[in-house]
Write a protein that holds these residues in place. Structure first.
Motif, mmCIF file in Angstrom:
data_model
loop_
_atom_site.group_PDB
_atom_site.id
_atom_site.type_symbol
_atom_site.label_atom_id
_atom_site.label_comp_id
_atom_site.label_asym_id
_atom_site.label_seq_id
_atom_site.Cartn_x
_atom_site.Cartn_y
_atom_site.Cartn_z
ATOM 1 N N ARG A 1 6.431 3.067 0.782
ATOM 2 C CA ARG A 1 7.259 4.242 0.494
ATOM 3 C C ARG A 1 6.447 5.317 -0.239
ATOM 4 O O ARG A 1 6.725 6.500 -0.138
ATOM 5 N N PHE B 1 5.293 -4.759 -0.539
ATOM 6 C CA PHE B 1 4.695 -3.945 0.515
ATOM 7 C C PHE B 1 5.557 -2.715 0.800
ATOM 8 O O PHE B 1 5.043 -1.601 0.970
ATOM 9 N N THR B 2 6.882 -2.895 0.870
ATOM 10 C CA THR B 2 7.775 -1.764 1.166
ATOM 11 C C THR B 2 7.685 -0.699 0.069
ATOM 12 O O THR B 2 7.614 0.500 0.374
ATOM 13 N N GLN C 1 6.435 -10.566 -1.059
ATOM 14 C CA GLN C 1 5.456 -9.671 -0.428
ATOM 15 C C GLN C 1 6.088 -8.512 0.356
ATOM 16 O O GLN C 1 5.556 -7.406 0.330
ATOM 17 N N ASN C 2 7.225 -8.765 0.991
ATOM 18 C CA ASN C 2 7.861 -7.684 1.754
ATOM 19 C C ASN C 2 8.398 -6.590 0.830
ATOM 20 O O ASN C 2 8.313 -5.406 1.142
ATOM 21 N N TYR C 3 8.935 -7.002 -0.298
ATOM 22 C CA TYR C 3 9.436 -6.024 -1.276
ATOM 23 C C TYR C 3 8.285 -5.169 -1.808
ATOM 24 O O TYR C 3 8.359 -3.949 -1.838
ATOM 25 N N PRO D 1 4.181 -6.639 5.787
ATOM 26 C CA PRO D 1 2.729 -6.429 5.915
ATOM 27 C C PRO D 1 2.183 -7.208 7.113
ATOM 28 O O PRO D 1 2.936 -7.945 7.763
ATOM 29 N N ALA E 1 -0.617 -3.289 -2.196
ATOM 30 C CA ALA E 1 0.167 -4.525 -2.398
ATOM 31 C C ALA E 1 -0.762 -5.662 -2.812
ATOM 32 O O ALA E 1 -0.431 -6.459 -3.698
ATOM 33 N N GLN E 2 -1.937 -5.709 -2.202
ATOM 34 C CA GLN E 2 -2.918 -6.738 -2.558
ATOM 35 C C GLN E 2 -3.347 -6.580 -4.021
ATOM 36 O O GLN E 2 -3.386 -7.555 -4.776
ATOM 37 N N LEU F 1 13.526 -4.676 5.093
ATOM 38 C CA LEU F 1 12.266 -4.388 4.401
ATOM 39 C C LEU F 1 11.130 -4.329 5.406
ATOM 40 O O LEU F 1 11.199 -4.951 6.466
ATOM 41 N N LEU F 2 10.092 -3.612 5.058
ATOM 42 C CA LEU F 2 8.915 -3.551 5.934
ATOM 43 C C LEU F 2 8.063 -4.791 5.684
ATOM 44 O O LEU F 2 8.126 -5.387 4.613
ATOM 45 N N GLU G 1 -0.988 -1.942 2.260
ATOM 46 C CA GLU G 1 -1.441 -3.336 2.154
ATOM 47 C C GLU G 1 -2.476 -3.478 1.047
ATOM 48 O O GLU G 1 -2.483 -4.452 0.300
ATOM 49 N N PHE H 1 -1.703 -11.205 5.727
ATOM 50 C CA PHE H 1 -1.696 -10.589 4.391
ATOM 51 C C PHE H 1 -1.806 -11.645 3.279
ATOM 52 O O PHE H 1 -2.623 -11.508 2.363
ATOM 53 N N VAL I 1 -4.831 -11.955 0.476
ATOM 54 C CA VAL I 1 -4.644 -11.859 -0.970
ATOM 55 C C VAL I 1 -5.150 -13.127 -1.661
ATOM 56 O O VAL I 1 -5.845 -13.051 -2.681
ATOM 57 N N GLN J 1 0.236 1.997 6.562
ATOM 58 C CA GLN J 1 0.201 0.525 6.572
ATOM 59 C C GLN J 1 -1.024 -0.007 5.819
ATOM 60 O O GLN J 1 -0.910 -0.874 4.960
#
Lengths: 166, 179
Positions: free
Chosen positions: B26, B21-22, B17-19, A57, B38-39, A54-55, B35, A61, A65, B31
């Protein structure tokens, strides 16, 4: 390779084949070298996709948030100090206390009663008679309690208004 | 988790968060934008956590919010990254980035695969991500991306075939010892 064969390989890799299909595919893998290659190419892709990461942030981050979240809501749950029944009892007592105050005042200045009607005078006399057995210090204490209770009730109402809204 | 519990929310955010964000990346392919989306996703979740009805998994609910938020972001920014009409053109992954020189330089299938996935349409890239990294079933992916199950199945099959065809060279290199 046929379109349906390609689809079958993915079904086989995803473990979605029926028992019969699985047997058929296994047989095909053993008999046909080109089928083996077709399977292995797809399986290699499948394995690499599974291993994919996975990517992420940026480092701060989470803090960003958390800082952006709405401020916490301070909800102070207030319950009345006195219940509704207690309120009724309280006001009856207050009325009695009020009467005792009047009696106390009349007792200290007996001359003031002369201007009232006979009817009122009788009531006054009744109250004085019925309360005469109460010593003056007790009456004074009751007056103090009355004032304190009124103040507390007022504060209760004020606090309820202040904290009920978020 | 109850609404307003910041400590529990912080833990939950670290877990997902990684899920999130990914998924956003996509769609938005940037980036910074990802972000931001995602926030916004986490803020929405924080505010509406009480409305989660446990009819589906929490992660499915969270990812669907993330996907919708990212799509809204792309529309607001007029990024034009999401259009169902463009699905076909996205599937035609250009070969320009996978040159023979790069093949020798970056003989890392994982890296090339990541780059190729990034070139897919938002929906296609998320199908692959959710299926392989998010460990989601076809049914759950359909729910997250607001597609039908059969649509997801067909897309998944076509996508993998496309990826296989584009990366045959790399894949052959990987399996040459096994053949």
């Amino acid at each position: 390779m046929k379109h349906s064969d390609e689809q079958m390989w993915w079904k086989y890799i995803d473990d979605e084949c029926t028992e019969e299909e699985r047997k058929m595919m296994k047989q095909l893998l053993e008999d046909d070298p080109s089928a083996k290659e077709a399977f292995m190419l797809r399986n290699a892709l499948h394995q690499n996709l599974t291993k994919g990461e996975l990517l992420e942030p940026s480092f701060n981050f989470t803090n960003k948030v958390m800082d952006a979240l709405p401020p916490p809501e301070y909800i102070v749950k207030t319950t009345p100090i006195i219940s509704p029944l207690g309120h009724k009892i309280f006001w009856v007592l207050i009325s009695l206390l009020l009467l005792s105050v009047i009696v106390l005042l009349w007792r200290t200045e007996p001359g003031t009663t002369s201007a009232y009607s006979v009817y009122l005078k009788e009531i006054n006399q009744f109250i004085i008679d019925s309360c005469s057995w109460i010593p003056v210090p007790v009456l004074q204490t009751l007056v103090m309690l009355f004032i304190t209770s009124i103040t507390l009730l007022g504060l209760d109402a004020l606090m309820k208004r202040r904290f009920q809204k978020v | 988790m109850k609404k307003g519990n910041r400590v529990a929310f912080s833990k939950l955010m670290r877990q997902y968060q990684n899920y999130v964000f990914t998924i956003c990346f996509r769609v938005l392919k940037s980036q910074e934008e990802a972000e931001e989306a995602a926030q916004d996703t986490f803020i929405k979740v924080f505010k509406t956590i009480d409305s989660f009805k446990k009819e589906s998994k929490f992660s499915t609910w969270l990812y669907s919010i993330a996907f919708r938020t990212a799509i809204d972001h792309s529309r607001k920014k007029k990024m034009n990254v999401y259009s169902m009409d463009q699905e076909e053109s996205y599937l035609q992954i250009k070969d320009d980035k996978i040159t023979p020189s790069q093949y020798t330089e970056q003989h890392d299938l994982k890296k090339v695969l990541g780059e190729v996935i990034q070139k897919l349409s938002p929906v296609d890239a998320n199908i692959i991500t959710l299926y392989y990294q998010g460990e989601k079933s076809v049914k759950e992916i359909a729910e997250i991306l607001e597609l039908t199950e059969s649509n997801v199945k067909v897309k998944l099959y076509r996508l993998r075939e496309t990826l296989k065809n584009k990366l045959t060279r790399y894949l052959r290199e990987e399996i040459k010892d096994l053949l």
